[in-house]
Design an enzyme around this catalytic site. Sequence first.
Site, PDB file in Angstrom:
ATOM      1  N   SER A   5       0.855  -1.199   0.000  1.00 57.41           N
ATOM      2  CA  SER A   5       0.000   0.000   0.000  1.00 57.41           C
ATOM      3  C   SER A   5       0.888   1.244   0.000  1.00 57.41           C
ATOM      4  O   SER A   5       2.108   1.161   0.215  1.00 57.41           O
ATOM      5  CB  SER A   5      -0.889   0.008   1.248  1.00 57.41           C
TER       6      SER A   5
ATOM      7  N   SER B  26     -10.913  -9.562   5.376  1.00 54.10           N
ATOM      8  CA  SER B  26     -10.464 -10.236   6.592  1.00 54.10           C
ATOM      9  C   SER B  26     -11.677 -10.749   7.354  1.00 54.10           C
ATOM     10  O   SER B  26     -12.749 -10.135   7.319  1.00 54.10           O
ATOM     11  CB  SER B  26      -9.660  -9.270   7.477  1.00 54.10           C
TER      12      SER B  26
ATOM     13  N   GLU C 100     -11.481   0.180  -9.419  1.00 48.62           N
ATOM     14  CA  GLU C 100     -12.555  -0.036  -8.434  1.00 48.62           C
ATOM     15  C   GLU C 100     -13.783   0.798  -8.771  1.00 48.62           C
ATOM     16  O   GLU C 100     -13.680   1.966  -9.129  1.00 48.62           O
ATOM     17  CB  GLU C 100     -12.063   0.309  -7.012  1.00 48.62           C
TER      18      GLU C 100
ATOM     19  N   ASN D 278      -8.482  -9.816  -0.896  1.00 46.74           N
ATOM     20  CA  ASN D 278      -7.487  -9.044  -0.148  1.00 46.74           C
ATOM     21  C   ASN D 278      -7.606  -9.256   1.354  1.00 46.74           C
ATOM     22  O   ASN D 278      -8.689  -9.060   1.928  1.00 46.74           O
ATOM     23  CB  ASN D 278      -7.701  -7.549  -0.411  1.00 46.74           C
TER      24      ASN D 278
ATOM     25  N   ASP E 217      -1.284  -1.660  -3.953  1.00 46.37           N
ATOM     26  CA  ASP E 217      -2.643  -1.691  -3.392  1.00 46.37           C
ATOM     27  C   ASP E 217      -3.149  -0.251  -3.219  1.00 46.37           C
ATOM     28  O   ASP E 217      -2.445   0.599  -2.646  1.00 46.37           O
ATOM     29  CB  ASP E 217      -2.555  -2.406  -2.019  1.00 46.37           C
TER      30      ASP E 217
ATOM     31  N   HIS F 252     -11.970  -6.524  -1.863  1.00 45.62           N
ATOM     32  CA  HIS F 252     -11.144  -5.909  -0.813  1.00 45.62           C
ATOM     33  C   HIS F 252     -11.816  -6.169   0.532  1.00 45.62           C
ATOM     34  O   HIS F 252     -12.901  -6.732   0.599  1.00 45.62           O
ATOM     35  CB  HIS F 252     -11.039  -4.397  -1.056  1.00 45.62           C
ATOM     36  N   GLY F 253     -11.145  -5.738   1.593  1.00 44.94           N
ATOM     37  CA  GLY F 253     -11.775  -5.757   2.911  1.00 44.94           C
ATOM     38  C   GLY F 253     -12.307  -7.124   3.304  1.00 44.94           C
ATOM     39  O   GLY F 253     -13.394  -7.241   3.866  1.00 44.94           O
TER      40      GLY F 253
ATOM     41  N   HIS G   1     -12.914  -2.340   4.967  1.00 44.86           N
ATOM     42  CA  HIS G   1     -11.547  -2.420   5.469  1.00 44.86           C
ATOM     43  C   HIS G   1     -11.477  -2.387   7.005  1.00 44.86           C
ATOM     44  O   HIS G   1     -12.341  -1.802   7.653  1.00 44.86           O
ATOM     45  CB  HIS G   1     -10.708  -1.268   4.911  1.00 44.86           C
ATOM     46  N   GLY G   2     -10.414  -3.002   7.546  1.00 49.10           N
ATOM     47  CA  GLY G   2     -10.140  -2.879   8.970  1.00 49.10           C
ATOM     48  C   GLY G   2     -10.769  -3.986   9.805  1.00 49.10           C
ATOM     49  O   GLY G   2     -11.324  -4.965   9.288  1.00 49.10           O
TER      50      GLY G   2
HETATM   51  P1  13P Z   1      -8.860  -6.072   5.348  1.00 47.48           P
HETATM   52  O1  13P Z   1      -8.755  -4.812   6.147  1.00 47.48           O
HETATM   53  O2  13P Z   1     -10.222  -6.676   5.485  1.00 47.48           O
HETATM   54  O3  13P Z   1      -7.783  -7.042   5.642  1.00 47.48           O
HETATM   55  O4  13P Z   1      -8.735  -5.660   3.793  1.00 47.48           O
HETATM   56  C1  13P Z   1      -7.478  -5.487   3.197  1.00 47.48           C
HETATM   57  C2  13P Z   1      -7.558  -4.851   1.870  1.00 47.48           C
HETATM   58  O5  13P Z   1      -8.590  -4.720   1.253  1.00 47.48           O
HETATM   59  C3  13P Z   1      -6.300  -4.397   1.274  1.00 47.48           C
HETATM   60  O6  13P Z   1      -6.512  -3.695   0.099  1.00 47.48           O
HETATM   61  O1  G3H Z   2      -6.781  -1.682   2.136  1.00 46.20           O
HETATM   62  C1  G3H Z   2      -5.897  -1.223   2.838  1.00 46.20           C
HETATM   63  C2  G3H Z   2      -4.816  -2.097   3.342  1.00 46.20           C
HETATM   64  O2  G3H Z   2      -5.234  -2.818   4.473  1.00 46.20           O
HETATM   65  C3  G3H Z   2      -3.587  -1.304   3.567  1.00 46.20           C
HETATM   66  O3  G3H Z   2      -3.707  -0.539   4.713  1.00 46.20           O
HETATM   67  O4  G3H Z   2      -3.016   1.753   4.038  1.00 46.20           O
HETATM   68  O5  G3H Z   2      -2.910   0.994   6.430  1.00 46.20           O
HETATM   69  O6  G3H Z   2      -1.276   0.085   4.730  1.00 46.20           O
HETATM   70  P1  G3H Z   2      -2.653   0.657   5.000  1.00 46.20           P
HETATM   71 ZN    ZN Z   3      -8.364  -2.621   0.054  1.00 41.41          ZN
END
Ligand code: 13P
Ligand code: G3H
Ligand code: ZN
Length: 323
Positions: free
Chosen positions: A47, A228, A137, A268, A85, A225-226, A181-182
Site C-alpha cells: 500500500s 479479513s 474499483e 485481499n 494496493d 477488498h476488505g 476495510h479494517g
Molecule cells: P482487510 O482490512 O479486510 O484485511 O482488507 C485489506 C484490503 O482490502 C487491502 O486492500
Molecule cells: O486496504 C488497505 C490495506 O489494508 C492497507 O492498509 O493503508 O494501512 O497500509 P494501509
Molecule cells: Zn483494500
Amino acid sequence: MNTREMFAKAIKGGYAIPAFNFNNMEQLQAIIKASAETKSPVILQVSKGARNYANQTLLRYMAQGAVEYAKELGWEKPQIVLHLDHGDSFELCKSCVDFGFSSVMIDASHLPYEENIALTKKVVDYAHQFDVTVEAELGVLAGVEDEVSSAVSHYTKPEEVVDFATRTGCDSLAISIGTSHGAYKFTPEQCTRDPKTGKLVPPPLAFDVLDAIMEQLPGFPIVLHGSSSVPQEYVDIINENGGKLPDAVGIPEEQLRKASKSAVCKINIDSDSRLAFTAAVRKVLTDKPGEFDPRKYCGVARDWMEDLYKHKIVNVLGSDGKA
Ligand code: 13P
Ligand code: G3H
Ligand code: ZN
C-alpha cells in the site's frame, strides 16, 4: 508475473488468489513460506502506507528476494505478483510500474464516475505498455485504514460495469458488495448477536449484486477488498493480554469460500495478519515480561501469521496446489 493468466486460471478453476499486504520482513517470510509449502500463487501487496513505512526501494528488493527465497524453499517456479494496493494517483501508479511492479491498482472509486474512468484509463494506457496489469474499483467500501477511508459504503452498480470495463480497459475490477476495510467492518447495530457467545453476527454479503455483475461481465476478473474475517481467537487473545478491541468483526469465512468459487479471483487480506501478529506479540510479552529480544516475539508472530496464511489458502480460497 502479472495477474492475467493467474486470474483466468482461477476463474476457470473456481478458486481465488490470495492478496496479502506486507510491510515488514516477518510478514513477507510468512507469506512466502505459506505459499511455497501449499504451492499457491500469491499476490504481494504494497500500500501507499507500506511504501511510506518501509521505503519503496527496500520493499521492491525484499519482493525480489522473496522470489529467490521461494525457490530456496523448493518452489521451482514461484508464481508471485508484486502489486500496488490502492494507488491514488497516476504518478504513484507510474512510479510503481517504472519500479518493476507487475500489477497496480488505481483506486479512483471516490471520484465521480467519469473522472474514475478518465484516471483509470490513463493508468491502463501507461501500464499496458509494460505488460503491467491494472485493477480498478467501482463502488465504495466502508471502513477506515491509514490511506483508505469512507464512512459509508455504496454497492457497485451492475448497470455501470460493462461501460466502465470497456472504456477503461482495466484487467480486473474491485467491487463493493458489503465487505469493508479494517477490524471493525460492521457496527453492532448492523449485526445480530449470538445469544450463546454474545459475539456479533454480521449481515451477509450482497451476493445478488455479485451475481448481477457477473451476468453483465461474464468471466471478467472480480476482486474483493476488505475480506479479513477478524478471527475471534486473535481478538480474544489481544483483549486478554492488555488490548482493547471490543466488538471487532469481519467477514465470515464461508462467505469468502462461496465467493472464491465464482468470478471473484482475488481476495485481499491484511487486517487478519495484523491481528495474528499483535496477538502473538501481546501474548509472548505477557507470558514472559522479561523478554526483550524482538526475535523472540516477532518470531512467534511470524509463525502465527504463517498458520493464518496457510489456513486462508487451503480452507478459504482453495488456491493450494495451483502453482
Ligand atoms: P482487510 O482490512 O479486510 O484485511 O482488507 C485489506 C484490503 O482490502 C487491502 O486492500
Ligand atoms: O486496504 C488497505 C490495506 O489494508 C492497507 O492498509 O493503508 O494501512 O497500509 P494501509
Ligand atoms: Zn483494500
